[in-house]
Design an enzyme around this catalytic site. Sequence first.
Site, short mmCIF file in Angstrom:
data_model
loop_
_atom_site.label_atom_id
_atom_site.label_comp_id
_atom_site.label_asym_id
_atom_site.label_seq_id
_atom_site.Cartn_x
_atom_site.Cartn_y
_atom_site.Cartn_z
CG HIS A 56 -0.46 0.11 2.53
ND1 HIS A 56 0.37 -0.84 3.11
CD2 HIS A 56 -0.61 1.07 3.49
CE1 HIS A 56 0.66 -0.48 4.34
NE2 HIS A 56 0.10 0.68 4.59
CG HIS A 58 -0.08 4.43 4.68
ND1 HIS A 58 -0.82 3.68 5.57
CD2 HIS A 58 -0.90 5.42 4.23
CE1 HIS A 58 -2.05 4.20 5.65
NE2 HIS A 58 -2.11 5.23 4.85
CG ASP A 60 4.61 3.11 7.48
OD1 ASP A 60 3.71 3.60 6.79
OD2 ASP A 60 4.42 2.16 8.28
CG HIS A 61 4.07 0.01 4.43
ND1 HIS A 61 4.04 -1.29 4.87
CD2 HIS A 61 3.56 0.76 5.43
CE1 HIS A 61 3.52 -1.33 6.09
NE2 HIS A 61 3.22 -0.10 6.45
CG HIS A 114 -4.10 0.34 6.83
ND1 HIS A 114 -4.01 0.92 8.06
CD2 HIS A 114 -2.94 0.65 6.19
CE1 HIS A 114 -2.85 1.55 8.17
NE2 HIS A 114 -2.19 1.41 7.04
CG ASP A 133 0.26 -1.38 7.84
OD1 ASP A 133 1.12 -2.23 8.16
OD2 ASP A 133 0.52 -0.17 7.73
CG HIS A 171 3.68 -1.61 11.50
ND1 HIS A 171 4.47 -0.50 11.59
CD2 HIS A 171 2.92 -1.44 10.39
CE1 HIS A 171 4.21 0.32 10.58
NE2 HIS A 171 3.26 -0.23 9.83
FE FE Z 1 2.38 0.83 8.16
ZN ZN Z 2 -0.04 1.71 6.56
#
Ligand code: FE
Ligand code: ZN
Length: 255
Positions: A56, A58, A60-61, A114, A133, A171
């Site tokens: 996805h 985001h 942080d990915h 998410h 996530d 995570h």
């Molecule tokens: Fe994440």
């Molecule tokens: Zn995420």
Amino acid sequence: MPAEIVTIPCLSDNYAFLLRDRATGEVALIDAPEADPILAELDRRGWRLGQILLTHHHADHVQGVAGIRAATGARVLGAERDAHRLPPLDAALVDGSPVAVGGIEGAVIDVPGHTIGHIAFHFPAAGAVFTADSLMALGCGRLFEGTPEMMWTSLLRLAALPPSTLVCSGHEYTLANAKFALTIEPDNPKLISRAEAVAEARAEGRPTVPSLLSEELETNPFLRAHLPEVKAALGMSGADDVAVFAEIRRRKDAF
Ligand code: FE
Ligand code: ZN
């Protein structure tokens, strides 16, 4: 196992994964939270990266994608629905799209909730699903974009995979998730012992991801919203599954 899976801790609590086909030596990366630890791991093992699979959009990915692509020339694959907000894609994926790492074949599973464009990668021959996530160890992602019904439907699709499947999620949230899960099912013996094992692992600095789908089915409250004993514990006997899932998610957001 024809496949090797390596978990790489990134940032403060993210995980990226390498999936390697032993027969051909081909390697894929699932998610790219940051370039340096991933490039270091590839270098240490002498592995050459061929593909980056994104779950996805985001940051942080995906924020390591540019650096990893520049260093390795790997192809980047992600959801067609989110192509406008993912790094540039070499291939756009939809539900059911085939993916392959050497001889290890897999498929995309749409798991919105998410985010709307969140996808998972299931590799039956590797006995693994990469869920980021969506389904997480003892938890699930927050509903930033989707509805409870969307996430519940996504979780049911993942729950229907073989129970021996390794759930490679995004995570290290498991300790906090365990504390929350115990507020929903304080008397679930499997949850009590898993919470103890998670606390011990974290005290020793060991990751709690990946986890087994079978243990998620027994202990993850977000996969258990349809069970009479969980509905009863929430004072929601007879309520529909989505309403119970939504209530568990609401309590977790406020936990
Ligand atoms: Fe994440
Ligand atoms: Zn995420």
